[in-house]
Design an enzyme around this catalytic site. Sequence first.
Site, PDB file in Angstrom:
ATOM      1  N   ASP A  37     -15.450-109.108 -11.953  1.00 25.06           N
ATOM      2  CA  ASP A  37     -15.126-107.959 -11.114  1.00 25.06           C
ATOM      3  C   ASP A  37     -13.968-108.405 -10.221  1.00 25.06           C
ATOM      4  OD1 ASP A  37     -14.893-106.026  -9.164  1.00 25.06           O
ATOM      5  OD2 ASP A  37     -17.007-106.074  -8.541  1.00 25.06           O
ATOM      6  N   LYS A  65      -8.265-100.704  -4.371  1.00 18.66           N
ATOM      7  CA  LYS A  65      -8.043-101.791  -3.422  1.00 18.66           C
ATOM      8  C   LYS A  65      -6.607-102.329  -3.515  1.00 18.66           C
ATOM      9  CE  LYS A  65     -12.467-101.453  -2.597  1.00 18.66           C
ATOM     10  NZ  LYS A  65     -13.511-102.170  -3.321  1.00 18.66           N
ATOM     11  N   TRP A 104     -21.640-106.618  -3.733  1.00 19.16           N
ATOM     12  CA  TRP A 104     -21.150-106.059  -5.002  1.00 19.16           C
ATOM     13  C   TRP A 104     -21.749-106.828  -6.168  1.00 19.16           C
ATOM     14  CZ3 TRP A 104     -19.937-101.469  -4.205  1.00 19.16           C
ATOM     15  CH2 TRP A 104     -19.162-101.068  -3.103  1.00 19.16           C
TER      16      TRP A 104
HETATM   17  C1  LIG Z   1     -15.009-101.757  -3.703  1.00 14.61           C
HETATM   18  C2  LIG Z   1     -15.644-102.689  -4.652  1.00 14.61           C
HETATM   19  C3  LIG Z   1     -16.524-102.241  -5.652  1.00 14.61           C
HETATM   20  C4  LIG Z   1     -16.950-100.797  -5.784  1.00 14.61           C
HETATM   21  O1  LIG Z   1     -15.948-100.001  -6.249  1.00 14.61           O
HETATM   22  P1  LIG Z   1     -16.184 -98.436  -6.507  1.00 14.61           P
HETATM   23  O2  LIG Z   1     -14.936 -98.072  -7.229  1.00 14.61           O
HETATM   24  O3  LIG Z   1     -16.359 -97.793  -5.184  1.00 14.61           O
HETATM   25  O4  LIG Z   1     -17.396 -98.291  -7.346  1.00 14.61           O
HETATM   26  C5  LIG Z   1     -17.031-103.169  -6.526  1.00 14.61           C
HETATM   27  N1  LIG Z   1     -16.715-104.475  -6.430  1.00 14.61           N
HETATM   28  C6  LIG Z   1     -15.889-104.946  -5.476  1.00 14.61           C
HETATM   29  C7  LIG Z   1     -15.569-106.397  -5.409  1.00 14.61           C
HETATM   30  C8  LIG Z   1     -15.328-104.067  -4.560  1.00 14.61           C
HETATM   31  O5  LIG Z   1     -14.509-104.518  -3.601  1.00 14.61           O
END
Ligand SMILES: *Cc1c(COP(=O)(O)O)cnc(C)c1O
Length: 357
Positions: free
Chosen positions: A167, A191, A100
């Site tokens: 993030d 998540k 990511w």
């Molecule tokens: C799942 C995830 C993403 C991507 O998220 P999307 O909503 O599918 O674009 C980005 N960063 C982390 C740390 C993630 O776990």
Amino acid sequence: MKKAYNFAAGPCVLPQPAIDAAIEALKDFEGTGIPVVSISHRSKEWTAVMDEARNLWKEILNIPDNYEVLFLGGGASLQFLCVAMNFLEKKAAYLETGVWAKKAIKEAKGLGEAYALASSADKTFCYIPKNYVIPTDIDYFHITTNNTIYGTEIREDIDSPVPLIADMSSDILSRPVDVSKYALIYGGVQKNVGPAGLAFAIVNKDALGKVSRYIPTILDYKTHIDGESMFNTPPVFSIYVMKETLKWLKNMGGLEAIHKLNVAKAEKLYAEIDRNTLFRGTAAKEDRSIMNVCFVMAEGKESLQDEFMKLATERGMVGIKGHRSVGGFRASIYNACPIEAIDALISCMQEFESLNK
Ligand SMILES: *Cc1c(COP(=O)(O)O)cnc(C)c1O
């Protein structure tokens, strides 16, 4: 209904009260006689939901007044681009802790100089790099607090001499966070906070407006601040379920309380991984995530992998297959994952050990 212990990484388990409320709202939203997915986003009943959702975020996470909470389409992946659009003038540094983070760097590279200040790629991202110094000649420093695929986590709010951007897709609202240390916190909600289709951004309004480029309207955080996250039609259903999930979290006692539970859940599972002779954890112990617990078969026991998967499936475990890039197993144990699910997984690991004595 079939009993399933859901350990999926995202979309993932959500609190049952939020699901129940969503079912009711699909039938009749707030006594309007209209399903929530058909309600006008300009109606007063809906704007009340937006206000409540925003206020719950602010209250639960103790967000300072000069910050705004935004609900955006496009998931965390679109935010990789928005971050650079809104904050990158010349140069930015990233902590490369996984796939990511790499994707975030890639988007920024299209708009300026973006580089990995430190990386754990040398060991398949199984640890968090520590011996780095954040330079002062950059526009921002970007971290991924929880690395969903590898099960590593930065569990403390780091000090940064430049704007810090995080993030937090997979550990947001799992622990108290000092929001004032960040210029921006963003993530996908799927998540820990709600159904897919929605991203959140918690942005320090004073940190905006420092880049000289033209920012396309829909990528500009100011557009969504001014439009109160309704510049365009918002994903009403996802926002509704997120709001109900936040209500559940507040009723659980908020972040201090949920963090305690999360730590207890994670410690219990890691203790079994460390004790059980058939398994071993893959993340460096000091960096272990309390949200995603990654493990593989112990050395010499690799051939048992499929058999364990079979038993686990029979015992009701869902979603414990590791990410396709790393293999093995991963139990995602987000806020709404009940301790009973962890107990069930542990029993299954113990049963498997006794079957393979
Ligand atoms: C799942 C995830 C993403 C991507 O998220 P999307 O909503 O599918 O674009 C980005 N960063 C982390 C740390 C993630 O776990």
